[in-house]
Design a protein around this motif. Structure first.
Motif, short mmCIF file in Angstrom:
data_model
loop_
_atom_site.label_atom_id
_atom_site.label_comp_id
_atom_site.label_asym_id
_atom_site.label_seq_id
_atom_site.Cartn_x
_atom_site.Cartn_y
_atom_site.Cartn_z
N ASN A 62 61.52 -36.70 -6.41
CA ASN A 62 61.73 -36.19 -7.76
C ASN A 62 60.60 -36.59 -8.70
OD1 ASN A 62 64.15 -34.99 -7.03
ND2 ASN A 62 65.37 -36.81 -7.54
N LYS A 66 57.93 -33.82 -10.62
CA LYS A 66 57.74 -33.80 -12.07
C LYS A 66 56.26 -33.93 -12.45
CE LYS A 66 62.27 -35.76 -13.23
NZ LYS A 66 62.97 -36.96 -13.73
N THR A 69 52.17 -30.53 -11.52
CA THR A 69 52.42 -29.30 -12.28
C THR A 69 51.17 -28.47 -12.53
OG1 THR A 69 52.16 -30.49 -14.37
CG2 THR A 69 54.39 -30.35 -13.46
#
Length: 258
Positions: A62, A66, A69
């Motif tokens: 996780n 995040k 990107t």
């Protein structure tokens, strides 16, 4: 000359206005030159390196999702644009790359794909474990084993010849876990390899700035050995926001003079 060789721009947009914030703070802190960079985990092109990291735990998967990107092309476009602008202090542009031995070709290909001014290799993961994320993750971790593997990875990082320098070379101490074994001989080997590969080592204030660590810069044994073997040492704030640019640089330089 006052230089901060490690400032992350990751928390804002890729605009001149964002870069100006780092520049103005660096000037306030008396800097003549700053090195601006991004972590490799930000960019999709480095994704294969982080497969094992995501597999290690749900938390790490996780965390990575995040962070990853952007495309490295976004960063390269920013650098190209910023190089056409005259700033009141000198700026160098580069990358901090997590080193994984099995991905040396990928790392090399990306570093050669664009004229970065510098690159620093770093160890943030040992056997898949992100040792600098949360203190509680150290529960049931074999400290002796992870320290030994950490420095073996760092030796391979330097021997790879991929990088200009090594980032925060003893950040494994971040949560105050220490081995019983003596790593003096490893520090000597590391110093010899840094010299042989014409690389610098960071005297980093990152743990003090970002973790509240009481020791500023590398541990005294490592520092003494690096200095005695004439390893080039450059001071780094490891800032991750504009207001931290130039943080602790004067203190870090003073430590080097002792």
């Amino acid at each position: 000359m006052m230089t901060d060789v490690h400032i992350h721009i990751e928390k804002g947009p890729y605009t001149k206005e964002w870069i100006d914030q780092f520049v103005q703070q660096a000037i306030r802190m008396g800097m003549d030159e700053i090195y601006l960079l991004e972590h490799s985990h930000r960019f999709a092109e480095f994704a294969p390196m982080y497969t094992s990291i995501c597999e290690y735990s749900e938390y790490q998967k996780n965390w990575y999702k995040k962070k990853a990107t952007l495309s490295i092309k976004d960063f390269q476009t920013l650098i190209t644009e910023m190089r056409t602008i005259t700033f009141p202090i000198k700026i160098k542009w580069g990358l901090e790359v997590c080193y994984f031995p099995e991905y040396e070709k990928l790392i090399g290909d990306i570093l050669r794909s664009f004229p970065f001014d510098f690159s620093v290799g770093s160890i943030h993961w040992v056997d898949g474990f992100g040792f600098d994320h949360k203190a509680e993750f150290w529960n049931n971790i074999d400290t002796e084993h992870i320290y030994s593997n950490y420095y073996q990875l760092m030796l391979r990082l330097v021997k790879s010849g991929l990088f200009s320098g090594v980032a925060h070379p003893d950040s494994i101490k971040c949560f105050h876990h220490y081995p019983t074994q003596d790593f003096t001989d490893i520090y000597r080997l590391l110093a010899d390899e840094l010299k042989a590969h014409h690389m610098y080592a960071e005297q980093s204030g990152g743990l003090a700035l970002n973790y509240g660590f009481e020791e500023l810069g590398m541990n005294q044994t490592m520092l003494h050995i690096f200095k005695s073997k004439n390893v080039e040492i450059r001071c780094a704030s490891d800032a991750h926001k504009p207001e931290d640019a130039g943080a602790n640089i004067a203190k870090l330089q003073a430590i080097l003079q002792v």
